[in-house]
Design a protein around this motif. Sequence first.
Motif, PDB file in Angstrom:
ATOM      1  N   TYR A 175      47.959  67.486  -8.711  1.00 41.02           N
ATOM      2  CA  TYR A 175      49.164  66.883  -9.285  1.00 41.02           C
ATOM      3  C   TYR A 175      48.972  66.594 -10.772  1.00 41.02           C
ATOM      4  O   TYR A 175      49.838  66.926 -11.606  1.00 41.02           O
ATOM      5  N   LEU A 176      47.843  65.980 -11.137  1.00 44.78           N
ATOM      6  CA  LEU A 176      47.597  65.599 -12.524  1.00 44.78           C
ATOM      7  C   LEU A 176      47.496  66.820 -13.438  1.00 44.78           C
ATOM      8  O   LEU A 176      48.014  66.817 -14.556  1.00 44.78           O
ATOM      9  N   THR A 211      53.614  57.061 -13.069  1.00 45.50           N
ATOM     10  CA  THR A 211      53.463  58.011 -11.968  1.00 45.50           C
ATOM     11  C   THR A 211      52.255  58.924 -12.172  1.00 45.50           C
ATOM     12  O   THR A 211      51.750  59.514 -11.211  1.00 45.50           O
ATOM     13  N   PHE A 212      51.797  59.048 -13.402  1.00 46.16           N
ATOM     14  CA  PHE A 212      50.575  59.794 -13.710  1.00 46.16           C
ATOM     15  C   PHE A 212      49.369  58.860 -13.682  1.00 46.16           C
ATOM     16  O   PHE A 212      48.327  59.185 -13.105  1.00 46.16           O
ATOM     17  N   LEU A 213      49.500  57.698 -14.306  1.00 47.47           N
ATOM     18  CA  LEU A 213      48.359  56.792 -14.444  1.00 47.47           C
ATOM     19  C   LEU A 213      47.889  56.210 -13.115  1.00 47.47           C
ATOM     20  O   LEU A 213      46.691  56.054 -12.899  1.00 47.47           O
ATOM     21  N   GLN A 214      48.819  55.901 -12.229  1.00 46.45           N
ATOM     22  CA  GLN A 214      48.419  55.270 -10.973  1.00 46.45           C
ATOM     23  C   GLN A 214      47.488  56.164 -10.144  1.00 46.45           C
ATOM     24  O   GLN A 214      46.408  55.718  -9.733  1.00 46.45           O
ATOM     25  N   PRO A 215      47.824  57.419  -9.882  1.00 46.76           N
ATOM     26  CA  PRO A 215      46.880  58.259  -9.139  1.00 46.76           C
ATOM     27  C   PRO A 215      45.601  58.552  -9.935  1.00 46.76           C
ATOM     28  O   PRO A 215      44.522  58.652  -9.348  1.00 46.76           O
ATOM     29  N   LEU A 216      45.722  58.685 -11.257  1.00 46.88           N
ATOM     30  CA  LEU A 216      44.522  58.909 -12.070  1.00 46.88           C
ATOM     31  C   LEU A 216      43.586  57.709 -11.980  1.00 46.88           C
ATOM     32  O   LEU A 216      42.370  57.872 -11.820  1.00 46.88           O
ATOM     33  N   GLU A 249      40.089  65.086   0.418  1.00 47.28           N
ATOM     34  CA  GLU A 249      41.415  65.713   0.453  1.00 47.28           C
ATOM     35  C   GLU A 249      42.404  64.957  -0.432  1.00 47.28           C
ATOM     36  O   GLU A 249      43.263  65.568  -1.081  1.00 47.28           O
ATOM     37  N   GLU A 250      42.295  63.646  -0.470  1.00 44.62           N
ATOM     38  CA  GLU A 250      43.160  62.850  -1.338  1.00 44.62           C
ATOM     39  C   GLU A 250      42.853  63.139  -2.804  1.00 44.62           C
ATOM     40  O   GLU A 250      43.754  63.229  -3.643  1.00 44.62           O
ATOM     41  N   ARG A 251      41.580  63.303  -3.120  1.00 42.76           N
ATOM     42  CA  ARG A 251      41.188  63.611  -4.500  1.00 42.76           C
ATOM     43  C   ARG A 251      41.735  64.975  -4.914  1.00 42.76           C
ATOM     44  O   ARG A 251      42.212  65.140  -6.044  1.00 42.76           O
TER      45      ARG A 251
END
Length: 310
Positions: free
Chosen positions: A45-46, A88-93, A37-39
Amino acid sequence: MKNNNKKFISRLKLSEYCHQIQLNKKYQYENSGLILEERKEIVNYLLNVLITEDKSLFSKRIPNDYEIKRKLLRALLNIREPKPLESTFLQPLNCLLQSEVYEKGIVEVDKLNSVSEFMSSSSFKNCHKFILWQGDITRLKVDAIVNAANRQMLGCFQPLHNCIDNVIHSAAGPQLREDCQTIMNIQGEFEKTGDAKITRAYNLPSNYVLHTVGPIVPKGTSVSDKQKTELAYCYNSCLDLANEIENIKSVAFCCISTGVFGFPKGKAAEIAVRTVNSWLNEKNNRFDKIIFNVFSEDDYNEYIRIFQNQ
């Protein structure tokens, strides 16, 4: 076969670009595991960020299936020109990529058997340092892996292409392409066949990526002496460059030039083993392990043949 263990002079020295790509700065991992679910949330978002950034990248309706959406994210990053991304993009990626690495399973080279341990008949002097391993190079926990790059040195822009260049860039993340762009901007011209550059490995289990451009053997043509020498230069250049970084003790080579570049597998394996063995003979106290990473059964068998029939 002639001894091709000659000194190759790179046009761009390590000292001319290492600071600009922060090569000596340790890359920090963000996360080692995410539930599905987190993925899903991260991928949604990405995708929205990328499509908002450039609507020409994807004009259709975003699919609902997670696996299709994940492939779409990889494809969009494959074709994206190198330019900085917000944290904010790189951290979750980064969290996503690292989670996928752990899911695939990290392979620690220290736990793999050397060639001398399963093939006592081989007489290559450095077989105690050699490891032959079949699998995905992006799973290897090793100091440095080798990427078979093209002369643009920016990774493969063909969406979802299965070449080693695309696989490595996709798993490492877009920071790898940005570093390569920085290096190429400093160099000011395409990479020369046989040359090598080094970057951090970002979200891979390895610490560094050595990028080298192998010779292209057009379909239907025989391998020339020049192409054999150029391939040997690739191995020597990578080892020479890795030798400049004290904390690199292990290097994993892919099968340079044997994919879309068309170099015959058997001859490439022979050049790889003999060139690396010769380099180590001259610097026998350098590097603890050299991994010859193969993906196909044919490649594996070619290396076994070389080790058995020195």
